[in-house]
Design a protein around this motif. Structure first.
Motif, PDB file in Angstrom:
ATOM      1  N   GLY A 273       0.786  -1.241   0.000  1.00  0.00           N
ATOM      2  CA  GLY A 273       0.000   0.000   0.000  1.00  0.00           C
ATOM      3  C   GLY A 273       0.805   1.271   0.000  1.00  0.00           C
ATOM      4  N   ILE A 274       2.150   1.182   0.024  1.00  0.00           N
ATOM      5  CA  ILE A 274       2.996   2.372   0.139  1.00  0.00           C
ATOM      6  C   ILE A 274       3.837   2.548  -1.115  1.00  0.00           C
ATOM      7  N   LEU A 275       3.984   3.782  -1.543  1.00  0.00           N
ATOM      8  CA  LEU A 275       4.966   4.152  -2.559  1.00  0.00           C
ATOM      9  C   LEU A 275       5.880   5.211  -1.954  1.00  0.00           C
ATOM     10  N   VAL A 276       7.175   4.977  -2.000  1.00  0.00           N
ATOM     11  CA  VAL A 276       8.159   5.925  -1.475  1.00  0.00           C
ATOM     12  C   VAL A 276       8.655   6.799  -2.622  1.00  0.00           C
ATOM     13  N   VAL A 277       8.521   8.096  -2.465  1.00  0.00           N
ATOM     14  CA  VAL A 277       9.066   9.078  -3.409  1.00  0.00           C
ATOM     15  C   VAL A 277       9.880  10.042  -2.563  1.00  0.00           C
ATOM     16  N   ASP A 278      11.172   9.864  -2.543  1.00  0.00           N
ATOM     17  CA  ASP A 278      11.994  10.570  -1.554  1.00  0.00           C
ATOM     18  C   ASP A 278      13.334  10.983  -2.161  1.00  0.00           C
ATOM     19  N   LYS A 279      13.278  11.986  -3.001  1.00  0.00           N
ATOM     20  CA  LYS A 279      14.497  12.545  -3.583  1.00  0.00           C
ATOM     21  C   LYS A 279      14.780  13.889  -2.911  1.00  0.00           C
ATOM     22  N   ARG A 280      16.003  14.082  -2.518  1.00  0.00           N
ATOM     23  CA  ARG A 280      16.343  15.315  -1.810  1.00  0.00           C
ATOM     24  C   ARG A 280      16.694  16.422  -2.805  1.00  0.00           C
ATOM     25  N   GLU A 281      15.644  16.827  -3.507  1.00  0.00           N
ATOM     26  CA  GLU A 281      15.760  17.876  -4.514  1.00  0.00           C
ATOM     27  C   GLU A 281      14.398  18.521  -4.677  1.00  0.00           C
ATOM     28  N   ALA A 282      14.360  19.664  -5.319  1.00  0.00           N
ATOM     29  CA  ALA A 282      13.091  20.367  -5.525  1.00  0.00           C
ATOM     30  C   ALA A 282      12.115  19.463  -6.270  1.00  0.00           C
ATOM     31  N   GLY A 283      10.931  19.278  -5.687  1.00  0.00           N
ATOM     32  CA  GLY A 283       9.917  18.436  -6.296  1.00  0.00           C
ATOM     33  C   GLY A 283      10.087  16.956  -6.080  1.00  0.00           C
ATOM     34  N   GLY A 284      11.070  16.557  -5.302  1.00  0.00           N
ATOM     35  CA  GLY A 284      11.336  15.136  -5.093  1.00  0.00           C
ATOM     36  C   GLY A 284      10.513  14.529  -3.974  1.00  0.00           C
ATOM     37  N   TYR A 285       9.283  14.903  -3.860  1.00  0.00           N
ATOM     38  CA  TYR A 285       8.371  14.474  -2.797  1.00  0.00           C
ATOM     39  C   TYR A 285       6.956  14.564  -3.360  1.00  0.00           C
ATOM     40  N   VAL A 286       6.007  13.999  -2.662  1.00  0.00           N
ATOM     41  CA  VAL A 286       4.617  13.980  -3.132  1.00  0.00           C
ATOM     42  C   VAL A 286       3.782  14.974  -2.330  1.00  0.00           C
ATOM     43  N   THR A 287       2.899  15.669  -3.029  1.00  0.00           N
ATOM     44  CA  THR A 287       1.973  16.618  -2.408  1.00  0.00           C
ATOM     45  C   THR A 287       0.541  16.139  -2.636  1.00  0.00           C
ATOM     46  N   PRO A 288      -0.434  16.726  -1.944  1.00  0.00           N
ATOM     47  CA  PRO A 288      -1.820  16.292  -2.139  1.00  0.00           C
ATOM     48  C   PRO A 288      -2.285  16.325  -3.596  1.00  0.00           C
ATOM     49  N   VAL A 289      -1.907  17.337  -4.344  1.00  0.00           N
ATOM     50  CA  VAL A 289      -2.311  17.417  -5.756  1.00  0.00           C
ATOM     51  C   VAL A 289      -1.823  16.193  -6.532  1.00  0.00           C
ATOM     52  N   ASP A 290      -0.643  15.694  -6.189  1.00  0.00           N
ATOM     53  CA  ASP A 290      -0.057  14.557  -6.903  1.00  0.00           C
ATOM     54  C   ASP A 290      -0.777  13.245  -6.631  1.00  0.00           C
ATOM     55  N   CYS A 291      -1.420  13.134  -5.477  1.00  0.00           N
ATOM     56  CA  CYS A 291      -1.956  11.836  -5.067  1.00  0.00           C
ATOM     57  C   CYS A 291      -3.422  11.636  -5.412  1.00  0.00           C
ATOM     58  N   VAL A 292      -4.095  12.674  -5.864  1.00  0.00           N
ATOM     59  CA  VAL A 292      -5.540  12.585  -6.112  1.00  0.00           C
ATOM     60  C   VAL A 292      -5.848  11.514  -7.153  1.00  0.00           C
ATOM     61  N   GLY A 293      -6.767  10.633  -6.812  1.00  0.00           N
ATOM     62  CA  GLY A 293      -7.165   9.556  -7.712  1.00  0.00           C
ATOM     63  C   GLY A 293      -6.320   8.309  -7.605  1.00  0.00           C
ATOM     64  N   ASP A 294      -5.266   8.335  -6.804  1.00  0.00           N
ATOM     65  CA  ASP A 294      -4.388   7.175  -6.654  1.00  0.00           C
ATOM     66  C   ASP A 294      -4.802   6.333  -5.448  1.00  0.00           C
TER      67      ASP A 294
END
Length: 340
Positions: free
Chosen positions: A269-290
């Motif tokens: 149930g988990i997806l890790v998106v963890d890059k230490r750079e601008a945009g390297g993370y997930v926000t609410p807008v990114d997760c809608v519908g997933d």
């Protein structure tokens, strides 16, 4: 032979998502009916390529139906859920009514699937609060490895968690900010929600916590481990869909961030998106519908031994409500009913 499924509250935000997810995941149903209050009688609801018309909940006979997914408030659930359960239909309830009942299992399938067998005491299974559901999906695999001692969480919860009227208020207030004379006063929220954040969800309790914060404490203990200490601050933010949480976790054993990252990558149930750079993370807008619960910004807290921080995001109408309910139905089918 497939299941006969009733979706109760099918014309609301969560009910419509339940129908969408049942179709998307090809749940083995021979029949799906949409139920709602009399005022919504005849409203059309999409179910895959089909269109269902809402039937009158008050007159509906649950006899012969296998599962009822409830997406109505606690008061209505109190009236109709026992009727469905008595008729032999297993109720999966999204309200808070049964969550703290010791005879009703509170289930997140990725976390405590075995507890589903407790459904038989009342023929009812409870779905957790949206903010709790995504958090415990992230906590459980880490707890299994290093035993969680304490959790401090701050939530950033979208207005959809408060229903359609709350979403309309955000929309109308936002529009009104740009049109002089058309400002919209708060009705659903205690303060303006547009371009603002409100540290107040549900009612205040005697100790100063809100009930939403108390729910996160009580539900985490029931789902994961009663020994875990939890402190929550729940905040409503001007986002339509998607809850985010900043979670600080203290463990009994040492667990470094690299191992934690690998554990979470392998967890259901988990997806890790963890890059230490601008945009390297997930926000609410990114997760809608997933369907996934996303985890980002995993890092060591240098101020406390054996402590990590992370950022957790999920579509609250899906994992926080409709998806989790359908996953419970799938689990019930595999473990108990065994049709399809």
């Amino acid at each position: 032979m497939g299941y006969r499924i009733a979706v109760v509250g099918a014309t609301g935000n969560v009910g419509r998502e339940m129908l969408n997810i049942l179709a998307d995941r090809e749940f083995p149903a021979d029949e799906v009916v949409a139920l709602a209050s009399r005022k919504s009688l005849g409203q059309e609801c999409g179910y895959g390529e089909k269109t269902l018309k809402a039937q009158d909940l008050d007159r509906f006979d649950f006899t012969g139906f296998d599962i009822a997914l409830f997406a109505i408030g606690s008061e209505a659930t109190k009236k109709y859920a026992p009727k469905a359960a008595k008729a032999g239909c297993v109720v999966i309830d999204n309200s808070s009514l049964y969550r703290y009942d010791s005879d009703v299992p509170l289930i997140v399938p990725e976390v405590n699937a075995d507890a589903v067998m407790g459904y038989a005491k009342k023929n009812i299974i409870a779905n957790p609060n949206c903010s709790t559901a995504q958090m415990v999906v992230a906590l459980k695999p880490l707890h299994d490895r290093a035993t969680i001692r304490r959790v401090v969480v701050s939530t950033y919860q979208s207005v959809s968690g408060a229903g359609k009227a709350a979403m309309d208020e955000l929309w109308n207030q936002t529009k009104g900010m740009y049109v002089p004379g058309q400002e919209v006063e708060p009705k659903h929220f205690p303060k303006q929600i547009a371009f603002n954040v409100i540290p107040h969800i549900d009612v205040f309790m005697e100790d100063g916590a809100t009930k939403e914060e108390w729910k996160m404490v009580a539900e985490t203990k029931k789902i994961v481990d009663p020994k875990i200490r939890v402190h929550a601050t729940c905040v409503r933010v001007p986002v339509f869909v998607g809850h985010a949480e900043a979670i600080n976790i203290e463990f009994e054993e040492e667990l470094d961030e690299e191992e934690a990252r690998e554990i979470l990558r392998k967890a259901p149930g988990i997806l890790v998106v963890d890059k230490r750079e601008a945009g390297g993370y997930v926000t609410p807008v990114d997760c809608v519908g997933d369907y996934a619960t996303y985890v980002s910004r995993i890092r060591t807290d240098p101020t406390q031994d054996n402590t990590l921080s992370l950022w957790c995001v999920s579509d609250n109408l899906r994992k926080g409500a409709a998806l989790n309910a359908v996953q419970i139905a799938e689990l019930l089918g595999r473990r108990v009913l065994k049709k399809g």
